[in-house]
Motif scaffolding. Structure first.
Motif, PDB file in Angstrom:
ATOM      1  N   MET A   1       0.824  -1.206   0.000  1.00  0.00           N
ATOM      2  CA  MET A   1       0.000   0.000   0.000  1.00  0.00           C
ATOM      3  C   MET A   1       0.864   1.264   0.000  1.00  0.00           C
ATOM      4  SD  MET A   1      -3.007   0.977  -0.102  1.00  0.00           S
ATOM      5  CE  MET A   1      -4.180   2.166   0.327  1.00  0.00           C
ATOM      6  N   LYS A   2       1.999   1.198   0.700  1.00  0.00           N
ATOM      7  CA  LYS A   2       2.866   2.380   0.764  1.00  0.00           C
ATOM      8  C   LYS A   2       3.399   2.759  -0.612  1.00  0.00           C
ATOM      9  CE  LYS A   2       4.242   1.537   5.449  1.00  0.00           C
ATOM     10  NZ  LYS A   2       5.260   1.028   6.327  1.00  0.00           N
ATOM     11  N   HIS A   3       3.652   1.741  -1.437  1.00  0.00           N
ATOM     12  CA  HIS A   3       4.170   2.030  -2.779  1.00  0.00           C
ATOM     13  C   HIS A   3       3.152   2.827  -3.588  1.00  0.00           C
ATOM     14  CE1 HIS A   3       7.317  -0.676  -1.718  1.00  0.00           C
ATOM     15  NE2 HIS A   3       6.529  -1.732  -1.714  1.00  0.00           N
ATOM     16  N   ILE A   4       1.900   2.468  -3.443  1.00  0.00           N
ATOM     17  CA  ILE A   4       0.845   3.181  -4.170  1.00  0.00           C
ATOM     18  C   ILE A   4       0.775   4.630  -3.693  1.00  0.00           C
ATOM     19  CG2 ILE A   4      -1.643   3.288  -4.564  1.00  0.00           C
ATOM     20  CD1 ILE A   4      -1.615   0.197  -4.282  1.00  0.00           C
ATOM     21  N   ILE A   5       0.853   4.833  -2.392  1.00  0.00           N
ATOM     22  CA  ILE A   5       0.824   6.193  -1.839  1.00  0.00           C
ATOM     23  C   ILE A   5       2.048   6.978  -2.304  1.00  0.00           C
ATOM     24  CG2 ILE A   5       0.834   7.549   0.291  1.00  0.00           C
ATOM     25  CD1 ILE A   5      -1.795   6.050  -0.266  1.00  0.00           C
ATOM     26  N   TRP A   6       3.204   6.322  -2.331  1.00  0.00           N
ATOM     27  CA  TRP A   6       4.428   7.001  -2.764  1.00  0.00           C
ATOM     28  C   TRP A   6       4.342   7.442  -4.218  1.00  0.00           C
ATOM     29  CZ3 TRP A   6       8.349   3.033  -0.399  1.00  0.00           C
ATOM     30  CH2 TRP A   6       8.430   3.240   0.974  1.00  0.00           C
ATOM     31  N   VAL A   7       3.534   6.799  -5.007  1.00  0.00           N
ATOM     32  CA  VAL A   7       3.367   7.177  -6.410  1.00  0.00           C
ATOM     33  C   VAL A   7       2.232   8.191  -6.573  1.00  0.00           C
ATOM     34  CG1 VAL A   7       2.670   6.318  -8.680  1.00  0.00           C
ATOM     35  CG2 VAL A   7       4.358   5.059  -7.345  1.00  0.00           C
ATOM     36  N   LEU A   8       1.079   7.937  -5.944  1.00  0.00           N
ATOM     37  CA  LEU A   8      -0.099   8.767  -6.199  1.00  0.00           C
ATOM     38  C   LEU A   8      -0.086  10.111  -5.472  1.00  0.00           C
ATOM     39  CD1 LEU A   8      -2.993   6.160  -6.295  1.00  0.00           C
ATOM     40  CD2 LEU A   8      -1.776   7.242  -8.178  1.00  0.00           C
ATOM     41  N   TRP A   9       0.510  10.185  -4.282  1.00  0.00           N
ATOM     42  CA  TRP A   9       0.488  11.453  -3.549  1.00  0.00           C
ATOM     43  C   TRP A   9       1.281  12.554  -4.261  1.00  0.00           C
ATOM     44  CZ3 TRP A   9      -2.458  14.188  -0.875  1.00  0.00           C
ATOM     45  CH2 TRP A   9      -1.996  15.256  -0.114  1.00  0.00           C
ATOM     46  N   PRO A  10       2.532  12.313  -4.671  1.00  0.00           N
ATOM     47  CA  PRO A  10       3.229  13.371  -5.425  1.00  0.00           C
ATOM     48  C   PRO A  10       2.529  13.708  -6.736  1.00  0.00           C
ATOM     49  CG  PRO A  10       4.765  11.642  -4.801  1.00  0.00           C
ATOM     50  CD  PRO A  10       3.407  11.175  -4.427  1.00  0.00           C
ATOM     51  N   ALA A  11       1.922  12.688  -7.369  1.00  0.00           N
ATOM     52  CA  ALA A  11       1.192  12.931  -8.617  1.00  0.00           C
ATOM     53  C   ALA A  11      -0.016  13.822  -8.365  1.00  0.00           C
ATOM     54  CB  ALA A  11       0.756  11.607  -9.242  1.00  0.00           C
ATOM     55  N   GLY A  59       1.662   8.571 -14.052  1.00  0.00           N
ATOM     56  CA  GLY A  59       2.523   7.826 -14.965  1.00  0.00           C
ATOM     57  C   GLY A  59       3.980   8.225 -14.809  1.00  0.00           C
ATOM     58  N   SER A  60       4.210   9.514 -14.636  1.00  0.00           N
ATOM     59  CA  SER A  60       5.576   9.999 -14.431  1.00  0.00           C
ATOM     60  C   SER A  60       6.149   9.480 -13.120  1.00  0.00           C
ATOM     61  CB  SER A  60       5.580  11.531 -14.444  1.00  0.00           C
ATOM     62  OG  SER A  60       6.840  12.020 -14.084  1.00  0.00           O
ATOM     63  N   SER A  61       5.364   9.537 -12.052  1.00  0.00           N
ATOM     64  CA  SER A  61       5.829   9.040 -10.753  1.00  0.00           C
ATOM     65  C   SER A  61       6.071   7.536 -10.797  1.00  0.00           C
ATOM     66  CB  SER A  61       4.812   9.361  -9.657  1.00  0.00           C
ATOM     67  OG  SER A  61       4.733  10.748  -9.443  1.00  0.00           O
ATOM     68  N   LEU A  62       5.214   6.814 -11.486  1.00  0.00           N
ATOM     69  CA  LEU A  62       5.374   5.369 -11.596  1.00  0.00           C
ATOM     70  C   LEU A  62       6.643   5.017 -12.376  1.00  0.00           C
ATOM     71  CD1 LEU A  62       3.982   2.728 -10.826  1.00  0.00           C
ATOM     72  CD2 LEU A  62       2.792   2.820 -13.006  1.00  0.00           C
ATOM     73  N   MET A  63       6.915   5.754 -13.436  1.00  0.00           N
ATOM     74  CA  MET A  63       8.153   5.519 -14.190  1.00  0.00           C
ATOM     75  C   MET A  63       9.367   5.795 -13.312  1.00  0.00           C
ATOM     76  SD  MET A  63       7.819   5.189 -17.847  1.00  0.00           S
ATOM     77  CE  MET A  63       8.927   6.319 -18.599  1.00  0.00           C
ATOM     78  N   THR A  64       9.299   6.844 -12.503  1.00  0.00           N
ATOM     79  CA  THR A  64      10.397   7.144 -11.587  1.00  0.00           C
ATOM     80  C   THR A  64      10.595   5.996 -10.613  1.00  0.00           C
ATOM     81  OG1 THR A  64       9.959   9.506 -11.750  1.00  0.00           O
ATOM     82  CG2 THR A  64      11.240   8.779  -9.860  1.00  0.00           C
ATOM     83  N   TRP A  65       9.493   5.451 -10.070  1.00  0.00           N
ATOM     84  CA  TRP A  65       9.582   4.335  -9.125  1.00  0.00           C
ATOM     85  C   TRP A  65      10.214   3.114  -9.806  1.00  0.00           C
ATOM     86  CZ3 TRP A  65       9.738   3.054  -4.304  1.00  0.00           C
ATOM     87  CH2 TRP A  65       9.558   1.738  -3.928  1.00  0.00           C
ATOM     88  N   PHE A  66       9.818   2.816 -11.038  1.00  0.00           N
ATOM     89  CA  PHE A  66      10.375   1.664 -11.735  1.00  0.00           C
ATOM     90  C   PHE A  66      11.854   1.848 -12.050  1.00  0.00           C
ATOM     91  CE2 PHE A  66       5.963   0.499 -13.403  1.00  0.00           C
ATOM     92  CZ  PHE A  66       5.802  -0.491 -12.452  1.00  0.00           C
ATOM     93  N   MET A  67      12.276   3.095 -12.246  1.00  0.00           N
ATOM     94  CA  MET A  67      13.663   3.360 -12.628  1.00  0.00           C
ATOM     95  C   MET A  67      14.600   3.513 -11.436  1.00  0.00           C
ATOM     96  SD  MET A  67      12.848   5.914 -15.765  1.00  0.00           S
ATOM     97  CE  MET A  67      14.387   5.897 -16.633  1.00  0.00           C
ATOM     98  N   LEU A  68      14.051   3.540 -10.217  1.00  0.00           N
ATOM     99  CA  LEU A  68      14.905   3.646  -9.035  1.00  0.00           C
ATOM    100  C   LEU A  68      15.791   2.412  -8.922  1.00  0.00           C
ATOM    101  CD1 LEU A  68      12.590   4.985  -6.188  1.00  0.00           C
ATOM    102  CD2 LEU A  68      14.565   6.125  -7.168  1.00  0.00           C
ATOM    103  N   PRO A  69      17.025   2.601  -8.519  1.00  0.00           N
ATOM    104  CA  PRO A  69      17.885   1.429  -8.288  1.00  0.00           C
ATOM    105  C   PRO A  69      17.325   0.582  -7.146  1.00  0.00           C
ATOM    106  CG  PRO A  69      19.193   3.445  -8.370  1.00  0.00           C
ATOM    107  CD  PRO A  69      17.757   3.856  -8.374  1.00  0.00           C
ATOM    108  N   HIS A  70      17.609  -0.708  -7.200  1.00  0.00           N
ATOM    109  CA  HIS A  70      17.100  -1.636  -6.191  1.00  0.00           C
ATOM    110  C   HIS A  70      17.575  -1.251  -4.786  1.00  0.00           C
ATOM    111  CE1 HIS A  70      15.500  -5.251  -4.502  1.00  0.00           C
ATOM    112  NE2 HIS A  70      16.683  -5.557  -3.988  1.00  0.00           N
ATOM    113  N   GLU A  71      18.792  -0.727  -4.681  1.00  0.00           N
ATOM    114  CA  GLU A  71      19.330  -0.336  -3.371  1.00  0.00           C
ATOM    115  C   GLU A  71      18.485   0.776  -2.748  1.00  0.00           C
ATOM    116  OE1 GLU A  71      21.345  -0.182  -6.200  1.00  0.00           O
ATOM    117  OE2 GLU A  71      22.029  -2.241  -5.913  1.00  0.00           O
ATOM    118  N   VAL A  72      18.041   1.713  -3.570  1.00  0.00           N
ATOM    119  CA  VAL A  72      17.223   2.819  -3.067  1.00  0.00           C
ATOM    120  C   VAL A  72      15.857   2.302  -2.618  1.00  0.00           C
ATOM    121  CG1 VAL A  72      16.122   5.006  -3.673  1.00  0.00           C
ATOM    122  CG2 VAL A  72      18.421   4.506  -4.496  1.00  0.00           C
TER     123      VAL A  72
END
Length: 93
Positions: A1-11, A59-72
């Motif tokens: 659920m946190k991942h969804i919030i991390w994407v939708l709130w900034p959007a 969509g922009s936030s989701l692309m950013t999430w997908f492009m984050l390095p695994h360590e982050v």
């Protein structure tokens, strides 16, 4: 659920700002879609415009999430840990 919030709130915030800027400069009654004037009430135009901006920003936030390095992503998971709310500590009664 946190991942969804991390994407939708900034959007959501970005879409609100984009709508304010867009509709400050453009009157909803002067919009054209595929060569035809938009004949919706102003409130409907604002609502549809906000949802479209939100979709684009999500969509922009989701692309950013997908492009984050695994360590982050791992560091975010560790930091979020068991906390349900990162904004403030839980109340104790």
């Amino acid at each position: 659920m946190k991942h969804i919030i991390w994407v939708l709130w900034p959007a959501f915030i970005a879409a609100g700002i984009a709508e304010i800027v867009f509709f400050t400069a453009i009157d909803p009654q002067q919009l054209y879609l595929l060569g035809q004037p938009v004949e919706l009430p102003a409130m409907a135009t604002y609502s549809i415009g906000f949802l479209m901006f939100w979709l684009i920003c999500a969509g922009s936030s989701l692309m950013t999430w997908f492009m984050l390095p695994h360590e982050v992503k791992s560091a975010l998971e560790r930091y979020a840990g068991g906390r349900d709310d990162l904004a403030r500590p839980k109340r104790t009664r």
